[in-house]
Structure formats: C-alpha cells, structure tokens
Design an enzyme around this catalytic site. Structure first.
Site, PDB file in Angstrom:
ATOM      1  N   ASN A   3       0.848  -1.202   0.000  1.00 52.34           N
ATOM      2  CA  ASN A   3       0.000   0.000   0.000  1.00 52.34           C
ATOM      3  C   ASN A   3       0.878   1.245   0.000  1.00 52.34           C
ATOM      4  OD1 ASN A   3      -0.469  -1.430   2.833  1.00 52.34           O
ATOM      5  ND2 ASN A   3      -0.788   0.695   3.308  1.00 52.34           N
ATOM      6  N   ASP A   4       0.719   2.150   0.899  1.00 50.89           N
ATOM      7  CA  ASP A   4       1.314   3.492   0.776  1.00 50.89           C
ATOM      8  C   ASP A   4       2.797   3.527   0.379  1.00 50.89           C
ATOM      9  OD1 ASP A   4      -0.944   3.555   2.325  1.00 50.89           O
ATOM     10  OD2 ASP A   4      -0.041   4.598   4.000  1.00 50.89           O
TER      11      ASP A   4
ATOM     12  N   GLN B 290       4.691   0.322   2.122  1.00 51.68           N
ATOM     13  CA  GLN B 290       4.010  -0.604   3.023  1.00 51.68           C
ATOM     14  C   GLN B 290       3.912  -1.946   2.314  1.00 51.68           C
ATOM     15  OE1 GLN B 290       2.181   0.344   6.422  1.00 51.68           O
ATOM     16  NE2 GLN B 290       4.265   1.022   6.049  1.00 51.68           N
TER      17      GLN B 290
ATOM     18  N   TRP C 278      -3.319  -7.361   2.973  1.00 50.25           N
ATOM     19  CA  TRP C 278      -2.651  -6.558   4.005  1.00 50.25           C
ATOM     20  C   TRP C 278      -2.339  -7.457   5.198  1.00 50.25           C
ATOM     21  CZ3 TRP C 278      -3.441  -4.765   9.037  1.00 50.25           C
ATOM     22  CH2 TRP C 278      -2.715  -3.628   9.402  1.00 50.25           C
TER      23      TRP C 278
ATOM     24  N   PHE D 154       4.295   0.904  10.322  1.00 48.06           N
ATOM     25  CA  PHE D 154       3.355   1.653   9.491  1.00 48.06           C
ATOM     26  C   PHE D 154       4.066   2.806   8.781  1.00 48.06           C
ATOM     27  CE2 PHE D 154      -1.268   0.744  11.074  1.00 48.06           C
ATOM     28  CZ  PHE D 154      -1.072  -0.604  10.858  1.00 48.06           C
ATOM     29  N   SER D 155       3.271   3.567   8.036  1.00 47.53           N
ATOM     30  CA  SER D 155       3.831   4.568   7.121  1.00 47.53           C
ATOM     31  C   SER D 155       4.651   5.647   7.802  1.00 47.53           C
ATOM     32  CB  SER D 155       2.697   5.225   6.337  1.00 47.53           C
ATOM     33  OG  SER D 155       2.236   4.318   5.379  1.00 47.53           O
TER      34      SER D 155
HETATM   35  C1  FRU Z   1      -2.818   4.655   4.852  1.00 44.50           C
HETATM   36  C2  FRU Z   1      -2.546   3.798   6.074  1.00 44.50           C
HETATM   37  C3  FRU Z   1      -1.683   4.553   7.051  1.00 44.50           C
HETATM   38  C4  FRU Z   1      -0.996   3.459   7.799  1.00 44.50           C
HETATM   39  C5  FRU Z   1      -0.805   2.410   6.732  1.00 44.50           C
HETATM   40  C6  FRU Z   1      -0.896   1.000   7.222  1.00 44.50           C
HETATM   41  O1  FRU Z   1      -3.167   3.927   3.729  1.00 44.50           O
HETATM   42  O2  FRU Z   1      -3.761   3.384   6.655  1.00 44.50           O
HETATM   43  O3  FRU Z   1      -2.392   5.447   7.877  1.00 44.50           O
HETATM   44  O4  FRU Z   1       0.208   3.872   8.346  1.00 44.50           O
HETATM   45  O5  FRU Z   1      -1.787   2.640   5.762  1.00 44.50           O
HETATM   46  O6  FRU Z   1      -0.508   0.092   6.255  1.00 44.50           O
END
Ligand code: FRU
Length: 457
Positions: free
Chosen positions: A32-33, A49, A57, A92-93
C-alpha cells in the site's frame, strides 16, 4: 529464513498477467502506501508498506527500491521488519530525511496494549541507504506526548532552522487533525502545536500528512478517511486532499486558503512527495484504495497493488498541476507514434494522447468488457461499470467518477499499463484507476477524436 530469502524463493510463483511495466509494483505480495520517498546520494529511493507473504494486508514491513530515472526500479532488501516490542504489530507509514551522509526514516510502530492498538513514532537510520538501524531511543513519540495512541500515525519528518519537526496524523472526537512535534536530536521530542484540525465534514483522520513549499505557497497534503462527498468530489471513502496556504511559524499552525482533491479517479491514495537535485517537487501515490476487492488476490496471482507513475507538481493560479515525469518518455523503450482514427488493436501497454476541442469517448477492452473515458463538453467521466471483472468497494457510489471541466482545448494523456490506467487532462485533472480486463485481445475504440498511440516494452 529471512524475509529477503523468502521473497527470492517465492517470486517465481507470481502470476504477472496483470502486472504493470512502467508503474512500480513489488516482486511479490501486497503493497500500500509509498513511504520515505526521497532523493539520496544521487538516486531516488522508494519505500512502501509491504506484506510479502500474501496478496492481502498483513503485518507491515517497509519494502525498498531505488531508481535513477523513476521508471526503472531496482528492488532492494526489506528496510524495516516488525521485530521489536513497540512495532511487532507492524511498521506503518512514514517518511525520510537526508542529513549529510545519513538517511533517516521516521515511521509508526504498532503494537497492542490492553487490547487496543498502540501507535508510536520511531526512528531508523542508515549511512549506505541499504541497512537500517532502529534507534535505541525508540519509541521517540508515544503516550508520554499524547493521550490518544490508538490513531496516531504516519510521521512526516522535516528540518527547519536546525531543529527537527514531525507532523503526525491524529484524531479528536472523530475529527482528524495533524499534530506537530519538535526535537533537537531525534531522541527527545516535545509536543509543539496542533498544526491544523479538520472541519467536521473533512474526515475522521487525516492519514499520511506531507508539507512542502511550492511556487511561493505552503502545501499540506493529507489523506482523509470519510471526507464528505461534495457534488462529484470526494466520492471515494478515502480521499487525497491538498491545502494551499501558509504556515505561521510564530504559532506553528497552518493557515489554509483553499483545498481540493488531488486525483479524481477510483484508485489513488496516500501520496507522498520529494524534491530532487533539479528542484522538482515529485509525487507518488498508491494506485489502489482501501475496502475494495483485489482481483489479483482473488485470482491467486500472489501480488497486489502498484504506485502511480511519479508526477511533477506545480502550483498555477492557486491550483495544483500534475504531469508525468519527463523520464517516462525518455527512458522507456517507446515505439514510434501512430495516428488512430477509430480503432486500435494491440498491446494495452501504451501511451496515448488526444488533442481535441470537442466531446469524445474512448473505450479500452471490448464491447462486453471495457473501461470507458468520456468528455461531453462539460464533464469528464471515467466508468468502470462495464468491466466483466467488477471491483467491489465500500462506497455507496458506483464505479463511475466525474469531474466538471471546461477548456478551449483539451490535451488528454492516457497511460495504460496492463491493469493500471492514468489519465491526465491539460495537466489539471488526473484520474487514476485500475482495471482488470478478461478480454484476451483488447482494443481501443475512439469516437469524436483521433488518438496518437505510442507503445512501449
Ligand atoms: C494509509 C494507512 C496509514 C498506515 C498504513 C498502514 O493507507 O492506513 O495510515 O500507516 O496505511 O498500512
């Protein structure tokens, strides 16, 4: 077995049918991010991520890749794994900061305390851009600094007048805000201010804040959950929004003047930016969305998620403009262009341009399985409802997104790359969307205009 060895041993199992060629994706697993997007020692670094072990996820790692041209990426060893008591639920991010020889990462460590998520801010450092050491002071921002650590994440680290600052997403009584912290040494941090608070309709948490100067203004980017729809705008549950304004450095607060969503498509979230040696402000984002079914996971292809092609940002008359980095055209092996009047048959890995003053429509796929983009003279529309393989989401809106737009002349750039599609109109409106065709020999049908098609390999 290390995570890198596992990736190496399993990547051959990945089914690459829908894997994009010019959009970044991981060798295997879920992404993801974008994280820590930064220009360091003459190269672009992208962290992200990452859950390598499935196309869903899971406990977040930071994947890592680098590039010299933003088009060709080299995969590097995983930078962060969730292996400490304070981050065992996930890394996390977060973001990166270059300081001389050092590359500093700031991220959110997630764990569980008394049955509740505990999100704290952490530091990791490297001098070679390859191996990262987590700080012995971790976590550096936690319940000593704030009451709510259940939703407290995505630090944006930056420097100003020899001090470190970090903007962190938080929430109070169901309304998103961004908190600012200050430090002299990266180890001791103090709460500085509530930098900006959402209006009640602007979302319950503002994930992934970013802050930078652009063409004389300060820009604050956030990714709000549940920003209330306003006509055709903010119709995804998760939006990406930019505020134009000024930071008041006397009070450490952001004074917004205007705001808008960054991308009008179905799949665009958690953007991050960097500035490079050419002083360009470049943006990258996750080309996906939360709460949607993921075709490559359903099909057992063992990968999911990609990034948009990096875009160069400018601010013109208070509005953000976006254009795909020039390297896309310079570095890909592009074919010579051909003009197509009504129908193009061939691989859907291509760049296409339409110049028009009139209404037009373009359909990618086949009569029974297509992604459609149209302009009726007043409204731009992307329609994903005609695909055989539907993507289900949590939105109450169907898979159609619109944007009111009028201009004397339209230059429409389409970047179609297997399952990824980005459309940018006059550098002013962007639609980022994924689509998974089942049609084996797709074609492009155009009415009302000509296409200039360039394929790449
Ligand atoms: C955004 C988010 C962030 C978090 C991450 C977890 O997409 O929800 O807030 O750090 O993804 O993977």
């Amino acid at each position: 077995m290390t995570v890198d060895k596992w990736i190496l041993d399993n990547t051959a199992q990945v089914n690459t049918t829908y894997k994009p060629k010019a959009h970044f994706s991981a060798p295997i697993g879920w992404i993801n991010d974008p994280n820590g997007f930064v220009y360091y020692k003459g190269e672009y670094h992208l962290f992200y991520q990452f859950h390598p072990y499935s196309a869903k996820w899971g406990p977040m790692h930071w994947g890592h890749a680098k590039s010299q041209d933003l088009v060709n990426w080299t995969h590097l060893p995983v930078a962060l794994t969730p292996d400490q008591p304070y981050d065992k639920g996930g890394c996390f991010s977060g973001t990166a900061l270059v300081q001389g020889d050092k590359l500093i990462l700031m991220y959110t460590g997630v764990s569980e305390k008394e049955g509740q998520a505990c999100q704290v801010q952490c530091i990791a450092e490297s001098t070679d851009g390859l191996h990262f050491e987590k700080s012995p002071h971790n976590p550096v921002i936690d319940e000593r600094h704030v009451k709510n650590t259940a939703d407290f994440r995505d630090p944006k680290i930056f420097m100003r007048e020899n001090k470190y600052y970090s903007l962190v997403a938080s929430t109070e009584e169901g309304i998103g805000n961004v908190l600012l912290f200050e430090s002299d040494d990266l180890a001791d941090w103090r709460f500085k201010s509530t930098f900006l608070t959402a209006k009640p309709h602007q979302g319950r948490i503002w994930e992934c804040p970013d802050l930078f100067e652009l063409d004389g203004k300060d820009i604050l980017i956030v990714s709000p959950i549940a920003f209330a729809p306003d006509g055709y705008r903010y119709t995804n549950v998760n939006s990406s929004v930019y505020f134009v304004g000024k930071v008041d450095w006397a009070t450490y607060t952001f004074i917004p003047e205007s705001y808008d969503e960054i991308d009008s498509g179905l799949d665009f979230y958690a953007p991050q930016t960097l500035v490079d040696d050419k002083k360009r402000r470049l943006l990258i984002a996750w080309q996906q969305m939360w709460g949607r079914t993921m075709p490559t996971d359903e099909l057992g292809h063992r990968w999911a998620g990609s990034m948009v092609i990096p875009r160069e940002l400018r601010l013109v008359d208070g509005k953000l403009t976006q254009s795909v980095v020039s390297e896309f055209h310079e570095k890909l092996k592009l074919s010579s262009s051909q003009i197509v009047k009504d129908r193009y048959k061939g691989p859907v890995t291509l760049y296409t341009q339409i110049e028009t003053k009139e209404a037009f429509s373009i359909e990618i796929g086949s009569a029974s399985d297509s992604l459609e983009f149209t302009y009726d003279g007043a409204v731009l529309t992307i329609d994903r409802t005609k695909l055989t393989r539907q993507i289900q989401g949590e939105e109450t809106y169907s898979s159609v997104r619109k944007k009111e737009y009028s201009s004397e002349k339209l230059v429409v750039r389409l970047y179609v790359d297997e399952s990824c599609c980005e459309i940018i109109v006059n550098d002013e409106v962007a639609f980022s969307t994924t689509f998974y065709l089942e049609t084996e020999t797709p074609e492009i049908k155009i009415t009302g205009a000509e296409l200039k098609v360039t394929t790449y390999s």
